[in-house]
Scaffold this motif. Sequence first.
Motif, PDB file in Angstrom:
ATOM      1  N   ILE A 118       0.840  -1.201   0.000  1.00  0.00           N
ATOM      2  CA  ILE A 118       0.000   0.000   0.000  1.00  0.00           C
ATOM      3  C   ILE A 118       0.878   1.254   0.000  1.00  0.00           C
ATOM      4  CG2 ILE A 118      -1.601   1.371   1.391  1.00  0.00           C
ATOM      5  CD1 ILE A 118      -2.918  -1.306   2.190  1.00  0.00           C
ATOM      6  N   ASP A 119       1.957   1.227   0.781  1.00  0.00           N
ATOM      7  CA  ASP A 119       2.877   2.372   0.813  1.00  0.00           C
ATOM      8  C   ASP A 119       3.425   2.656  -0.592  1.00  0.00           C
ATOM      9  OD1 ASP A 119       2.532   2.667   3.524  1.00  0.00           O
ATOM     10  OD2 ASP A 119       4.336   1.543   4.070  1.00  0.00           O
ATOM     11  N   GLU A 120       3.837   1.602  -1.295  1.00  0.00           N
ATOM     12  CA  GLU A 120       4.370   1.771  -2.650  1.00  0.00           C
ATOM     13  C   GLU A 120       3.291   2.273  -3.599  1.00  0.00           C
ATOM     14  OE1 GLU A 120       6.082  -1.930  -3.830  1.00  0.00           O
ATOM     15  OE2 GLU A 120       7.593  -1.944  -2.243  1.00  0.00           O
ATOM     16  N   PHE A 121       2.076   1.751  -3.452  1.00  0.00           N
ATOM     17  CA  PHE A 121       0.975   2.175  -4.316  1.00  0.00           C
ATOM     18  C   PHE A 121       0.672   3.666  -4.120  1.00  0.00           C
ATOM     19  CE2 PHE A 121      -3.563   3.035  -4.808  1.00  0.00           C
ATOM     20  CZ  PHE A 121      -3.739   2.686  -6.142  1.00  0.00           C
ATOM     21  N   CYS A 122       0.662   4.116  -2.868  1.00  0.00           N
ATOM     22  CA  CYS A 122       0.395   5.540  -2.590  1.00  0.00           C
ATOM     23  C   CYS A 122       1.450   6.426  -3.241  1.00  0.00           C
ATOM     24  CB  CYS A 122       0.352   5.782  -1.081  1.00  0.00           C
ATOM     25  SG  CYS A 122      -1.138   5.114  -0.286  1.00  0.00           S
ATOM     26  N   GLU A 123       2.697   5.989  -3.246  1.00  0.00           N
ATOM     27  CA  GLU A 123       3.758   6.761  -3.899  1.00  0.00           C
ATOM     28  C   GLU A 123       3.499   6.863  -5.399  1.00  0.00           C
ATOM     29  OE1 GLU A 123       6.188   8.504  -2.504  1.00  0.00           O
ATOM     30  OE2 GLU A 123       5.278   7.935  -0.581  1.00  0.00           O
ATOM     31  N   ILE A 124       3.005   5.782  -6.001  1.00  0.00           N
ATOM     32  CA  ILE A 124       2.687   5.803  -7.437  1.00  0.00           C
ATOM     33  C   ILE A 124       1.574   6.809  -7.710  1.00  0.00           C
ATOM     34  CG2 ILE A 124       1.658   4.450  -9.317  1.00  0.00           C
ATOM     35  CD1 ILE A 124       3.206   2.026  -8.210  1.00  0.00           C
ATOM     36  N   LEU A 125       0.536   6.819  -6.879  1.00  0.00           N
ATOM     37  CA  LEU A 125      -0.562   7.764  -7.078  1.00  0.00           C
ATOM     38  C   LEU A 125      -0.090   9.207  -6.950  1.00  0.00           C
ATOM     39  CD1 LEU A 125      -2.540   5.454  -7.280  1.00  0.00           C
ATOM     40  CD2 LEU A 125      -4.016   6.614  -5.636  1.00  0.00           C
ATOM     41  N   LEU A 126       0.800   9.463  -5.997  1.00  0.00           N
ATOM     42  CA  LEU A 126       1.312  10.823  -5.829  1.00  0.00           C
ATOM     43  C   LEU A 126       2.163  11.240  -7.040  1.00  0.00           C
ATOM     44  CD1 LEU A 126       2.178  10.702  -2.021  1.00  0.00           C
ATOM     45  CD2 LEU A 126       0.339  11.999  -3.114  1.00  0.00           C
ATOM     46  N   LYS A 127       2.870  10.279  -7.649  1.00  0.00           N
ATOM     47  CA  LYS A 127       3.625  10.582  -8.870  1.00  0.00           C
ATOM     48  C   LYS A 127       2.685  10.877 -10.033  1.00  0.00           C
ATOM     49  CE  LYS A 127       7.962   8.135  -7.925  1.00  0.00           C
ATOM     50  NZ  LYS A 127       8.857   7.029  -8.296  1.00  0.00           N
ATOM     51  N   LEU A 128       1.595  10.127 -10.125  1.00  0.00           N
ATOM     52  CA  LEU A 128       0.596  10.387 -11.170  1.00  0.00           C
ATOM     53  C   LEU A 128       0.023  11.799 -11.010  1.00  0.00           C
ATOM     54  CD1 LEU A 128      -1.261   6.949 -11.096  1.00  0.00           C
ATOM     55  CD2 LEU A 128       0.028   7.847 -13.031  1.00  0.00           C
TER      56      LEU A 128
ATOM     57  N   LEU B  90      -9.043   4.802   5.757  1.00  0.00           N
ATOM     58  CA  LEU B  90      -8.915   6.246   5.948  1.00  0.00           C
ATOM     59  C   LEU B  90      -7.473   6.692   6.127  1.00  0.00           C
ATOM     60  CD1 LEU B  90     -12.036   7.135   8.107  1.00  0.00           C
ATOM     61  CD2 LEU B  90     -11.738   7.185   5.638  1.00  0.00           C
ATOM     62  N   ALA B  91      -6.602   5.818   6.609  1.00  0.00           N
ATOM     63  CA  ALA B  91      -5.194   6.207   6.760  1.00  0.00           C
ATOM     64  C   ALA B  91      -4.596   6.571   5.403  1.00  0.00           C
ATOM     65  CB  ALA B  91      -4.398   5.079   7.406  1.00  0.00           C
ATOM     66  N   GLU B  92      -4.838   5.744   4.385  1.00  0.00           N
ATOM     67  CA  GLU B  92      -4.296   6.029   3.060  1.00  0.00           C
ATOM     68  C   GLU B  92      -5.052   7.176   2.394  1.00  0.00           C
ATOM     69  OE1 GLU B  92      -6.520   2.568   0.439  1.00  0.00           O
ATOM     70  OE2 GLU B  92      -4.954   2.019   1.839  1.00  0.00           O
ATOM     71  N   VAL B  93      -6.351   7.266   2.662  1.00  0.00           N
ATOM     72  CA  VAL B  93      -7.151   8.365   2.107  1.00  0.00           C
ATOM     73  C   VAL B  93      -6.591   9.709   2.561  1.00  0.00           C
ATOM     74  CG1 VAL B  93      -9.390   9.524   2.275  1.00  0.00           C
ATOM     75  CG2 VAL B  93      -9.286   7.071   1.780  1.00  0.00           C
ATOM     76  N   PHE B  94      -6.310   9.828   3.858  1.00  0.00           N
ATOM     77  CA  PHE B  94      -5.811  11.099   4.389  1.00  0.00           C
ATOM     78  C   PHE B  94      -4.360  11.350   3.974  1.00  0.00           C
ATOM     79  CE2 PHE B  94      -9.669  11.195   6.679  1.00  0.00           C
ATOM     80  CZ  PHE B  94      -9.844  12.496   7.129  1.00  0.00           C
ATOM     81  N   ARG B  95      -3.662  10.300   3.625  1.00  0.00           N
ATOM     82  CA  ARG B  95      -2.263  10.460   3.216  1.00  0.00           C
ATOM     83  C   ARG B  95      -2.140  11.063   1.822  1.00  0.00           C
ATOM     84  NH1 ARG B  95       1.985   5.385   2.736  1.00  0.00           N
ATOM     85  NH2 ARG B  95       3.548   6.418   1.439  1.00  0.00           N
ATOM     86  N   ILE B  96      -3.052  10.718   0.913  1.00  0.00           N
ATOM     87  CA  ILE B  96      -2.848  11.112  -0.487  1.00  0.00           C
ATOM     88  C   ILE B  96      -3.932  12.021  -1.063  1.00  0.00           C
ATOM     89  CG2 ILE B  96      -1.556   9.003  -0.979  1.00  0.00           C
ATOM     90  CD1 ILE B  96      -4.053   7.956  -2.417  1.00  0.00           C
ATOM     91  N   SER B  97      -5.087  12.136  -0.407  1.00  0.00           N
ATOM     92  CA  SER B  97      -6.220  12.838  -1.029  1.00  0.00           C
ATOM     93  C   SER B  97      -6.157  14.345  -0.818  1.00  0.00           C
ATOM     94  CB  SER B  97      -7.540  12.303  -0.463  1.00  0.00           C
ATOM     95  OG  SER B  97      -7.651  10.923  -0.648  1.00  0.00           O
ATOM     96  N   ASP B  98      -6.781  15.061  -1.762  1.00  0.00           N
ATOM     97  CA  ASP B  98      -7.004  16.497  -1.611  1.00  0.00           C
ATOM     98  C   ASP B  98      -8.396  16.761  -1.049  1.00  0.00           C
ATOM     99  OD1 ASP B  98      -4.511  17.548  -2.923  1.00  0.00           O
ATOM    100  OD2 ASP B  98      -5.310  16.365  -4.577  1.00  0.00           O
ATOM    101  N   ASN B  99      -9.391  16.024  -1.585  1.00  0.00           N
ATOM    102  CA  ASN B  99     -10.775  16.180  -1.140  1.00  0.00           C
ATOM    103  C   ASN B  99     -11.423  14.815  -0.979  1.00  0.00           C
ATOM    104  OD1 ASN B  99     -11.357  19.233  -1.324  1.00  0.00           O
ATOM    105  ND2 ASN B  99     -10.429  18.794  -3.308  1.00  0.00           N
TER     106      ASN B  99
END
Length: 511
Positions: free
Chosen positions: A176-186, A200-209
């Motif tokens: 999941i950590d690696e996947f979140c990094e990919i989304l942030l690169k996108l 919600l942990a990953e939602v709050f880590r990468i989301s704007d809204n």
Amino acid sequence: MSYKIQLENITKRFPGVTANDHIHISVEKGEIHTLAGENGAGKSTLMNILFGLYQPTEGQIYIDGKPEVFHSSKDSIRCGIGMVHQHFMLVPRLTVTENIIAGKEPGNRISIDRHKAAKEIQELSDLYGMRIDPYKKVADLTVTEQQRVEILKVLYRRAEILIFDEPTAVLTPQEIDEFCEILLKLKEKGKTILFISHKLAEVFRISDNITVIRLGKVVGTRKVSETTPEEITQMMVGRSVDLNRRERPAFKGEAVLELEGVEYKKNKEPKKLDNISFAVHAGEILGIAGIDGNGQHELARIICGLAAPTKGQVKYHGRDISGESIRSRKDSGIACIPEDRHLEGLVLDYSIENNLILGQHHLPKFKRSKFVMDHRKIRQNGLELKERFDIRCPGTDVTASTLSGGNQQKIIIAREVMANPDLLIAIQPTRGLDVGAEEFVHQALYDQRNSKKAVILISFELDEILAISDRIMVLHKGQIAGIVDAEHTTREQLGAMMLGLGDKNEGGETA
């Protein structure tokens, strides 16, 4: 303000149910916008409308301010939209390149330029840090790598809008950590992302809204910087949810299950399990933690009777059951909530009431005679369990495939718990579930434990393991790295043990 995506008044009605009810959502270019809500709230239906798989009953879709009508996914793809589904759509025997270019092959009618395609796929992989070999067969890839192939397939088609439907449901915490990094690169490259997730942990880590949908309607949209997980949870389920560690009555009875020197290997492969010895007692939840692939799968199969140990004994109430059948174990009081509810837990084309007696259909209470089922009792059992376990459905005669993941899981839990087992094995029981359903599963396990039953919880979610276990056993490379008291153990200590760095005596216990 001009938006990349606008969904105006989107409504979708199916016979007997309104899945989406006049939904309005606006998404800016280059943002990660999360859709949150309980299972069955209407999130996936809405995204299937945006991707052209469903057509709305009412409402209008705008892309870059222009009204669009999608009659199929081909229309949405032409408009720069790509979707990565929870269940991958890949052909295992084909290579990564062949899967990605299917339907969009470079070259001419006579020959396909696979080398050109592979070069472009490698460039995309490098650009977004996905580390995928374009010449490798999909059958040889891990789940994480297969997901990256799905993402590359979307990017290869020049998508500017990417939809992810529960993308982390099948991933371990490290993945999941690696996947979140990919989304942030996108996002960094200007892509617009719509993200469905319960975590919600990953939602709050990468989301704007975050837009919360409940019962097909938008409850509200919040900026991540201006809200909290507690508020989003309240919006999702309409009440507060507690997934933290709870006080529990102290009780530890006799050993219900004991493994003594268990080993398991297939043919010439290395040992999957090596000298496994432990006991789980009446009135306790034993959590089993470890990085995926360290023996958890094989251990569960051996306990349930799906595989036989190469060496050692499995004892149930002091009796060696190493050679007993699955049915014999179930009839004697061993129940299992399997990891894959679709493959192993349910027959999706069967009705809810028939799924509620799977594995118990041979019992006299569900039969009129030796060869005739008692459908009245089966229906009555279904109605009783529907009410007791809050299985949300139009009726128990509908097929299990029509229900949300959370309600499908409730069918399995109801069936296994009502068998009144002395030992309940729960394998990844909250995978893909929303916080409300997760709380329900946790309570079901607590109830078993507090009824002086033995519970084994196998999970990759460390917070879950720490929250509901009494003791935690960590597996590393098929061996027991240690057994510790959950209340006095930290995530960091568990993480070290999972990597083989911990002390087997940590927490005052040994394997």
